[in-house]
Every structure is written in structure tokens, then in C-alpha cells.
Design a protein around this motif. Structure first.
Motif, PDB file in Angstrom:
ATOM      1  N   ALA A  68       0.832  -1.203   0.000  1.00  0.00           N
ATOM      2  CA  ALA A  68       0.000   0.000   0.000  1.00  0.00           C
ATOM      3  C   ALA A  68       0.868   1.255   0.000  1.00  0.00           C
ATOM      4  O   ALA A  68       1.905   1.318   0.665  1.00  0.00           O
ATOM      5  CB  ALA A  68      -0.911  -0.006   1.225  1.00  0.00           C
ATOM      6  N   ALA A  69       0.458   2.244  -0.776  1.00  0.00           N
ATOM      7  CA  ALA A  69       1.136   3.538  -0.804  1.00  0.00           C
ATOM      8  C   ALA A  69       0.588   4.423   0.306  1.00  0.00           C
ATOM      9  O   ALA A  69      -0.443   4.128   0.906  1.00  0.00           O
ATOM     10  CB  ALA A  69       0.935   4.197  -2.165  1.00  0.00           C
ATOM     11  N   GLN A  70       1.278   5.511   0.587  1.00  0.00           N
ATOM     12  CA  GLN A  70       0.808   6.435   1.619  1.00  0.00           C
ATOM     13  C   GLN A  70      -0.506   7.092   1.208  1.00  0.00           C
ATOM     14  O   GLN A  70      -1.395   7.274   2.037  1.00  0.00           O
ATOM     15  CB  GLN A  70       1.869   7.498   1.890  1.00  0.00           C
ATOM     16  CG  GLN A  70       3.112   6.973   2.602  1.00  0.00           C
ATOM     17  CD  GLN A  70       4.065   8.096   2.968  1.00  0.00           C
ATOM     18  OE1 GLN A  70       3.910   9.236   2.547  1.00  0.00           O
ATOM     19  NE2 GLN A  70       5.072   7.760   3.761  1.00  0.00           N
ATOM     20  N   ALA A  71      -0.628   7.445  -0.066  1.00  0.00           N
ATOM     21  CA  ALA A  71      -1.845   8.098  -0.542  1.00  0.00           C
ATOM     22  C   ALA A  71      -2.874   7.050  -0.965  1.00  0.00           C
ATOM     23  O   ALA A  71      -2.525   6.009  -1.521  1.00  0.00           O
ATOM     24  CB  ALA A  71      -1.516   9.009  -1.722  1.00  0.00           C
ATOM     25  N   PRO A  72      -4.127   7.294  -0.696  1.00  0.00           N
ATOM     26  CA  PRO A  72      -5.169   6.350  -1.108  1.00  0.00           C
ATOM     27  C   PRO A  72      -5.326   6.336  -2.626  1.00  0.00           C
ATOM     28  O   PRO A  72      -4.836   7.235  -3.330  1.00  0.00           O
ATOM     29  CB  PRO A  72      -6.421   6.899  -0.428  1.00  0.00           C
ATOM     30  CG  PRO A  72      -6.156   8.365  -0.295  1.00  0.00           C
ATOM     31  CD  PRO A  72      -4.686   8.470  -0.008  1.00  0.00           C
ATOM     32  N   ALA A  73      -6.006   5.327  -3.134  1.00  0.00           N
ATOM     33  CA  ALA A  73      -6.223   5.216  -4.571  1.00  0.00           C
ATOM     34  C   ALA A  73      -7.045   6.386  -5.091  1.00  0.00           C
ATOM     35  O   ALA A  73      -8.036   6.784  -4.479  1.00  0.00           O
ATOM     36  CB  ALA A  73      -6.922   3.899  -4.891  1.00  0.00           C
ATOM     37  N   GLY A 124      -1.938  11.643  -8.214  1.00  0.00           N
ATOM     38  CA  GLY A 124      -2.783  10.479  -7.998  1.00  0.00           C
ATOM     39  C   GLY A 124      -2.147   9.163  -8.406  1.00  0.00           C
ATOM     40  O   GLY A 124      -1.270   9.107  -9.263  1.00  0.00           O
ATOM     41  N   GLY A 125      -2.609   8.087  -7.759  1.00  0.00           N
ATOM     42  CA  GLY A 125      -2.106   6.759  -8.066  1.00  0.00           C
ATOM     43  C   GLY A 125      -3.118   5.705  -7.680  1.00  0.00           C
ATOM     44  O   GLY A 125      -4.245   6.005  -7.271  1.00  0.00           O
ATOM     45  N   PRO A 126      -2.729   4.416  -7.771  1.00  0.00           N
ATOM     46  CA  PRO A 126      -3.672   3.322  -7.540  1.00  0.00           C
ATOM     47  C   PRO A 126      -3.814   2.903  -6.082  1.00  0.00           C
ATOM     48  O   PRO A 126      -4.550   1.968  -5.784  1.00  0.00           O
ATOM     49  CB  PRO A 126      -3.068   2.193  -8.371  1.00  0.00           C
ATOM     50  CG  PRO A 126      -1.587   2.429  -8.263  1.00  0.00           C
ATOM     51  CD  PRO A 126      -1.424   3.932  -8.256  1.00  0.00           C
ATOM     52  N   GLY A 127      -3.072   3.565  -5.177  1.00  0.00           N
ATOM     53  CA  GLY A 127      -3.145   3.183  -3.766  1.00  0.00           C
ATOM     54  C   GLY A 127      -2.142   2.126  -3.383  1.00  0.00           C
ATOM     55  O   GLY A 127      -2.071   1.710  -2.223  1.00  0.00           O
ATOM     56  N   GLY A 182      11.284   2.987  -5.977  1.00  0.00           N
ATOM     57  CA  GLY A 182      10.278   2.062  -5.478  1.00  0.00           C
ATOM     58  C   GLY A 182       8.896   2.645  -5.271  1.00  0.00           C
ATOM     59  O   GLY A 182       8.105   2.079  -4.516  1.00  0.00           O
ATOM     60  N   THR A 183       8.586   3.753  -5.940  1.00  0.00           N
ATOM     61  CA  THR A 183       7.278   4.382  -5.747  1.00  0.00           C
ATOM     62  C   THR A 183       6.436   4.371  -7.022  1.00  0.00           C
ATOM     63  O   THR A 183       5.591   5.243  -7.232  1.00  0.00           O
ATOM     64  CB  THR A 183       7.425   5.829  -5.249  1.00  0.00           C
ATOM     65  OG1 THR A 183       8.134   6.603  -6.238  1.00  0.00           O
ATOM     66  CG2 THR A 183       8.174   5.888  -3.930  1.00  0.00           C
ATOM     67  N   ASN A 184       6.652   3.395  -7.891  1.00  0.00           N
ATOM     68  CA  ASN A 184       5.845   3.296  -9.102  1.00  0.00           C
ATOM     69  C   ASN A 184       4.381   3.049  -8.737  1.00  0.00           C
ATOM     70  O   ASN A 184       4.083   2.361  -7.752  1.00  0.00           O
ATOM     71  CB  ASN A 184       6.353   2.145  -9.973  1.00  0.00           C
ATOM     72  CG  ASN A 184       7.783   2.340 -10.390  1.00  0.00           C
ATOM     73  OD1 ASN A 184       8.081   3.194 -11.214  1.00  0.00           O
ATOM     74  ND2 ASN A 184       8.686   1.553  -9.802  1.00  0.00           N
ATOM     75  N   GLY A 185       3.482   3.602  -9.555  1.00  0.00           N
ATOM     76  CA  GLY A 185       2.061   3.397  -9.316  1.00  0.00           C
ATOM     77  C   GLY A 185       1.323   3.203 -10.626  1.00  0.00           C
ATOM     78  O   GLY A 185       1.451   2.180 -11.275  1.00  0.00           O
ATOM     79  N   SER A 186       0.574   4.223 -11.041  1.00  0.00           N
ATOM     80  CA  SER A 186      -0.183   4.122 -12.291  1.00  0.00           C
ATOM     81  C   SER A 186       0.262   5.117 -13.349  1.00  0.00           C
ATOM     82  O   SER A 186      -0.088   4.979 -14.519  1.00  0.00           O
ATOM     83  CB  SER A 186      -1.678   4.333 -12.018  1.00  0.00           C
ATOM     84  OG  SER A 186      -1.918   5.618 -11.440  1.00  0.00           O
ATOM     85  N   GLN A 187       1.060   6.120 -12.974  1.00  0.00           N
ATOM     86  CA  GLN A 187       1.456   7.144 -13.939  1.00  0.00           C
ATOM     87  C   GLN A 187       2.596   6.654 -14.823  1.00  0.00           C
ATOM     88  O   GLN A 187       3.526   5.995 -14.365  1.00  0.00           O
ATOM     89  CB  GLN A 187       1.877   8.418 -13.208  1.00  0.00           C
ATOM     90  CG  GLN A 187       0.724   9.099 -12.490  1.00  0.00           C
ATOM     91  CD  GLN A 187       1.113  10.450 -11.945  1.00  0.00           C
ATOM     92  OE1 GLN A 187       1.725  11.256 -12.636  1.00  0.00           O
ATOM     93  NE2 GLN A 187       0.756  10.716 -10.697  1.00  0.00           N
ATOM     94  N   PHE A 188       2.492   7.009 -16.110  1.00  0.00           N
ATOM     95  CA  PHE A 188       3.498   6.577 -17.082  1.00  0.00           C
ATOM     96  C   PHE A 188       3.743   7.682 -18.100  1.00  0.00           C
ATOM     97  O   PHE A 188       2.955   8.616 -18.243  1.00  0.00           O
ATOM     98  CB  PHE A 188       3.040   5.298 -17.786  1.00  0.00           C
ATOM     99  CG  PHE A 188       1.713   5.407 -18.485  1.00  0.00           C
ATOM    100  CD1 PHE A 188       1.627   5.747 -19.824  1.00  0.00           C
ATOM    101  CD2 PHE A 188       0.524   5.161 -17.791  1.00  0.00           C
ATOM    102  CE1 PHE A 188       0.394   5.861 -20.473  1.00  0.00           C
ATOM    103  CE2 PHE A 188      -0.714   5.256 -18.425  1.00  0.00           C
ATOM    104  CZ  PHE A 188      -0.787   5.612 -19.761  1.00  0.00           C
ATOM    105  N   PHE A 189       4.885   7.575 -18.816  1.00  0.00           N
ATOM    106  CA  PHE A 189       5.269   8.530 -19.843  1.00  0.00           C
ATOM    107  C   PHE A 189       5.224   7.886 -21.222  1.00  0.00           C
ATOM    108  O   PHE A 189       5.609   6.727 -21.386  1.00  0.00           O
ATOM    109  CB  PHE A 189       6.702   9.014 -19.642  1.00  0.00           C
ATOM    110  CG  PHE A 189       6.894   9.892 -18.456  1.00  0.00           C
ATOM    111  CD1 PHE A 189       6.494  11.206 -18.497  1.00  0.00           C
ATOM    112  CD2 PHE A 189       7.505   9.405 -17.303  1.00  0.00           C
ATOM    113  CE1 PHE A 189       6.696  12.039 -17.399  1.00  0.00           C
ATOM    114  CE2 PHE A 189       7.706  10.221 -16.211  1.00  0.00           C
ATOM    115  CZ  PHE A 189       7.302  11.545 -16.257  1.00  0.00           C
TER     116      PHE A 189
END
Length: 285
Positions: free
Chosen positions: A93-98, A181-184, A222-229
């Protein structure tokens, strides 16, 4: 005309069949390898995968001060040992919610086979075809496919465009549209980040992420989530961001049109002047 939900269900079933076929092929390869060893036959399989990466610092891409590529302009997948046939991935789980509801991807026995995975990203500016590089970044691809099949990217906007000489990318994947934002959940970096030892000075030197590369955005190791380039022009950045696929020619033409519109207010870095809304991301298989 099948609905997106029907296409996703079909893609899910096809992916399951692919996993079964990959497992069977892996089993056969293992049997052949054992047989070859018994016969005393040495079989050498060489594979070189050339890839480049792009960067984003914090929740946004970060341009590099240098326009001169380092000696590591090309990074090859020179692992001392190949990845096993399957790997386990972690998505804590990331610090920020999904930013949008979703179910984290599976974690066990993720295949590393070289069977290509093709996805079609339909946007308000045109289609962008993606080919995902599974053996190079299996945990990243596993996450992207999971989110795409859940419709996580549908109805979201690409929130940032950079058109400077050193960084030419379109950033997407944040349902919040803010770059925060990210997937949580989050997960570890893969290629080319995993080619460098901790503390290696070369890891801070810019390399070239070429036109047509797909890479993960992150806010640190190590903080990959949903954002991409999506890289539409050769970009020079530190090798700190996982590259996990390529963009087809139609997709590059779409990106060129978006880039020609520039960022809002005539800036080189900001929200695209031509709105880029993602309608769907579905499997082509």
C-alpha cells in the motif's frame, strides 16, 4: 460492436489462456534443458534488449540540466543471469489512497516469457498502440495490464506535456489529473534501474530514452504506481525510471499532433493545449 466491458472480459480470458500456454512452454523448455545437460550439449542463448528510460521527479517529469548524453546512452539488458520463468511481485500500500477504485494485481508466479502484449489506448486525439515488454519488466507490465483490464485508465486525462529539447513526453495515468494520484499501491523499479548497484555514480548520469518508449513515472525509488510517460522525442534523463514497452507508428503520429499543439499558455511544460482524454485501454489480442 462489442462493448469495452466485453472486450476486457475477452482480454482477461485470453490472458489466462496465454498464461497457461506460457507455463506449458516453460515446462517444455525446462525439460529440453535438462535433456541437453544429460547429453552434454551446451546451448547458449544470447538475447540483448536495448531500451532507454525517461524520468519524472516527485509526481512530475524532471528535465535534466545537460543536453549531452553520457557514455551510457545505450543501456542493454546485460543481467548476469536471466530472470527465472516466473517471478513474485510485491504491491504494498502507498501512503496516498487510490485516486480511483481498483483491485491490486496478483503477486505470485508472474510469467517472464517474451510473448508480446499489445494494448490499444483510445484517446480524444487518436489511437495510441502499445506493446508491453514483459520479460524486461514483468511486475510493471503485470500492474499496467491489471489496471487496464479493470478500466482504471478509462475516463482519465493525460495531465502533462513537455516539449523541451531534453524532455519530450506526454504523462498519463493519474485519474486525479494533478500528477499526484495513483492506484493506492506502489512497486519496485525494474529495467534499466536494476542494472545499477546502489550508490553507482553512473545511475545519476543521463541516458537517452528514445522516441517510442513507454516508461513509469515515480516519486522516488520504489514508488511506481499508475502514472506513465509516452516519449515522442528522444529524451535525456537519469536511468531511474522503468521502461516497459514501445509505442506504434500510429501512436507516435497521435503524439506528434498533441506535441504540435504545445502546452497551455505556450509553455514548454504544462497541461496539453489539446485535451488528451483516455477513452479506453484494451487488449488487442
Amino acid at each position: 460492436m462489442p462493448s469495452n466491458e466485453q472486450r476486457r472480459e475477452t482480454a482477461k480470458k485470453k490472458l489466462e489462456r496465454q498464461l497457461e500456454r506460457r507455463a506449458e512452454r516453460a515446462k517444455k523448455r525446462k525439460q529440453l534443458t535438462i535433456a541437453g545437460s544429460v547429453l552434454g550439449v551446451a546451448v547458449v542463448i544470447g538475447a540483448v534488449a536495448v531500451v532507454f528510460a525517461i524520468t519524472r521527479g516527485g509526481d512530475e517529469p524532471e528535465t535534466t540540466a545537460s543536453d549531452t548524453p553520457s557514455a551510457d546512452t545505450l543501456i542493454t539488458d546485460g543481467r548476469s543471469e536471466p530472470l527465472p520463468e516466473t517471478v513474485n511481485c510485491a504491491y504494498p500500500a502507498a501512503q496516498a489512497p487510490a485516486a480511483k477504485p481498483n483491485t491490486p494485481p496478483r503477486t505470485d508466479a508472474i510469467p517472464t516469457s517474451d510473448e508480446p502484449l499489445s494494448y490499444s489506448m483510445e484517446t480524444s486525439q487518436g489511437n495510441i498502440g502499445l506493446t508491453l515488454n514483459n520479460p524486461q519488466a514483468p511486475c510493471t507490465v503485470n500492474s499496467f495490464v491489471s489496471l487496464a483490464n479493470q478500466g482504471y485508465f478509462d475516463g482519465t486525462s493525460c495531465h502533462r506535456l513537455t516539449t523541451s529539447a531534453g524532455l519530450q513526453v506526454l504523462q498519463c495515468g493519474d485519474p486525479a489529473g494533478t500528477g499526484q494520484g495513483g492506484p493506492g499501491y506502489e512497486f519496485a523499479d525494474e529495467f534499466p534501474v536494476d542494472q545499477y548497484n546502489v550508490g553507482d555514480p553512473a545511475a545519476s548520469q543521463p541516458i537517452s530514452y528514445p522516441r517510442g518508449t513507454i516508461a513509469m513515472a515515480n516519486a522516488g525509488s520504489g514508488t511506481n504506481g499508475s502514472q506513465f510517460f509516452l516519449v515522442f522525442g528522444d529524451s535525456k534523463l537519469p536511468p531511474a525510471y522503468t521502461a516497459f514497452g514501445t509505442i506504434d507508428e500510429t501512436g507516435l503520429q497521435t503524439l506528434d499532433k498533441i506535441a504540435a499543439g504545445g502546452a497551455e499558455g505556450g509553455a514548454q511544460d504544462g497541461k496539453p493545449a489539446l485535451p488528451v482524454d483516455i477513452t479506453s485501454v484494451v487488449s488487442d489480442l
